[in-house]
Write an enzyme that holds these catalytic residues in place. Structure first.
Site, PDB file in Angstrom:
ATOM      1  N   ASP A  97      -9.149   3.606   3.546  1.00  0.00           N
ATOM      2  CA  ASP A  97      -8.737   3.300   3.033  1.00  0.00           C
ATOM      3  C   ASP A  97      -7.445   2.743   2.808  1.00  0.00           C
ATOM      4  O   ASP A  97      -6.077   2.531   4.087  1.00  0.00           O
ATOM      5  CB  ASP A  97      -7.240   5.653   3.236  1.00  0.00           C
ATOM      6  CG  ASP A  97      -5.948   5.214   1.920  1.00  0.00           C
ATOM      7  OD1 ASP A  97      -6.003   4.711   1.195  1.00  0.00           O
ATOM      8  OD2 ASP A  97      -4.774   5.614   2.306  1.00  0.00           O
ATOM      9  N   ASP A 302      -6.249  -0.313  -3.982  1.00  0.00           N
ATOM     10  CA  ASP A 302      -6.125   0.905  -2.965  1.00  0.00           C
ATOM     11  C   ASP A 302      -7.674   1.478  -2.383  1.00  0.00           C
ATOM     12  O   ASP A 302      -8.276   1.925  -3.855  1.00  0.00           O
ATOM     13  CB  ASP A 302      -5.253   1.846  -3.631  1.00  0.00           C
ATOM     14  CG  ASP A 302      -5.324   2.906  -2.261  1.00  0.00           C
ATOM     15  OD1 ASP A 302      -5.685   2.842  -1.655  1.00  0.00           O
ATOM     16  OD2 ASP A 302      -4.151   3.823  -2.835  1.00  0.00           O
TER      17      ASP A 302
END
EC number: 3.4.23.21
Length: 415
Positions: A97, A302
């Protein structure tokens, strides 16, 4: 073209100022990314989870997103990396992430009436190198959902790299959204300023482990002393859903180098606009090379987000352009047989980066024959978020030294 290459095998011995890191295979470290074989799309759940992550979900009206409650679905996680923690290593499926900074996994104390047991949990009694700390740790979201527990320090292994004394969050309690995920925890690759893990006494903790502590994964593996270059590249397959590559991988993160075989042409490097996130400037957008959508603003790249997320007015403009409508119960939906031959193009750094129309059409809407969810969803905030829908179409390079993100179209096996 600005190219950062691996420059050979890198082996470092512990000293007062460095961590023990061993990198092989020409200096570059590749982490294969795997697809969840039980993956099934749940656009509403992924949109809601993203808004929770950035603290915007409570500001949406029912019409903005959909009136019915949204819950995470067990199978709606597509990519994860497998890493080892402890000695001998205990293996975990982690969400790689770039939108967060901390490394956390469930502890054996995590139970929740047996729900935690469906995940791999870290057993401290089985690791000869763990140092558990009394320092509490917690990540809180806007709706009050949390992950909380205590901090620990242990050995981290992934692909062909080993980091001694990595700070880890051991989650003793998790909210339902995490309990229902396929992944066991999170492997944060964001900037240290995003970290929720703070040691009360860094020197005291380092005295306990007899060496320096790596507070975030990014700070430990992306320094000039540890890998050939402080950079990592992300490839999430060829975007065609044709399965794994020749090595059997569904995608990869490569640290210390980039893989030029994964993209077409040259990388365009964009400056980071805010060092809290991997965030760059979008200067405009167009549909099928014609319609100017006047989309501008900062966007977060992201890997931990699935969809394309825009402020309300911009999401409305894009969705109307692609033929979507706002349903009061389901949010933005569009005909499943929408024109899928063109692309939605974003202007950044003087170049256009595309997301194919076919990738904007998600799963079928229940009880609405012929209608599918749109991959373009809404946030009441001002920041744009480009998730995996964008990254599957564009190879992304995260350059720490120069505080830039390099982007180029992915190379596809089938045209």
């Amino acid at each position: 073209m600005r190219l950062l290459n691996a420059i050979g095998c890198c082996t470092l011995i512990a000293s007062a100022s460095c961590l023990v890191v061993v990198a092989v295979a020409g200096g570059a470290i590749k982490i294969p990314i795997h697809k969840n074989i039980h993956y099934r799309q749940n656009t509403r759940a992924r949109a809601y989870k993203t808004l929770k992550k950035y603290g915007h979900h409570q500001r949406l009206s029912p019409r903005d997103f959909g009136h019915q409650p949204v819950t995470d679905v067990e199978n709606d996680v597509e990519y994860y990396g497998v890493v080892g923690i402890g000695t001998p290593p205990q293996m975990f499926k982690l969400d790689m992430d770039t939108g967060s900074s901390d490394l956390w996994i469930p502890s054996m104390k995590c139970d929740h009436d047996g729900k935690c047991a469906r995940h791999s949990r870290f057993d401290s009694s089985l690791s000869s190198t763990v140092t558990e700390l009394k320092t509490p740790w917690k990540i809180a979201y806007g709706d009050g959902s949390t992950v909380s527990g205590h901090l620990a320090i242990d050995r981290l292994e992934f692909s062909e790299i080993t980091i001694e004394n990595q700070l880890i969050g051991l989650a003793d309690r998790e909210s339902s959204s995490f309990l229902e995920d396929v992944v066991d925890g999170v492997f944060g690759l964001g900037f240290p300023s995003l970290s929720a893990m703070v040691l009360e006494d860094q020197k005291d903790a380092e005295a306990k482990v007899l060496g320096p502590i790596s507070n975030t994964v990014l700070s430990s593996i992306l320094s000039h002393e540890l890998i050939p270059a402080p950079v990592f590249g992300v490839w999430l397959g060829d975007g065609d859903g044709e399965g794994s590559d020749a090595n059997g991988d569904d995608g990869e993160f490569i640290f210390g180098s980039i893989d030029t075989s994964r993209f077409e042409g040259e990388l365009t490097f964009l400056p980071i606009t805010h060092s809290r996130y991997w965030q760059v400037q979008v200067d405009g957008a167009q549909l099928d090379g014609i319609e100017d959508l006047s989309i501008k603003g900062d966007t977060i790249i992201d890997t931990g987000t699935t969809l394309l997320v825009f402020p309300i007015a911009q999401a409305k403009k894009i969705n109307k352009a692609i033929g979507a409508k706002s349903d009061p119960w389901e949010g933005w939906i569009l005909p499943c047989d929408s024109n899928q031959g063109g692309s939605l193009d974003f202007r950044m750094g003087g170049n256009l980066f595309s997301v194919r129309r076919k990738d904007l059409v998600r799963e079928k809407v229940p009880k609405q024959e012929g209608w599918c969810y749109s991959a373009v969803t809404t946030t009441p905030g001002n920041t744009i978020i480009f998730g995996d829908v964008f990254i599957r179409n564009n190879y992304c390079v995260f350059d720490v030294e120069h505080m830039t993100i390099g982007i180029a179209p992915v190379k596809r096996r089938h045209h």
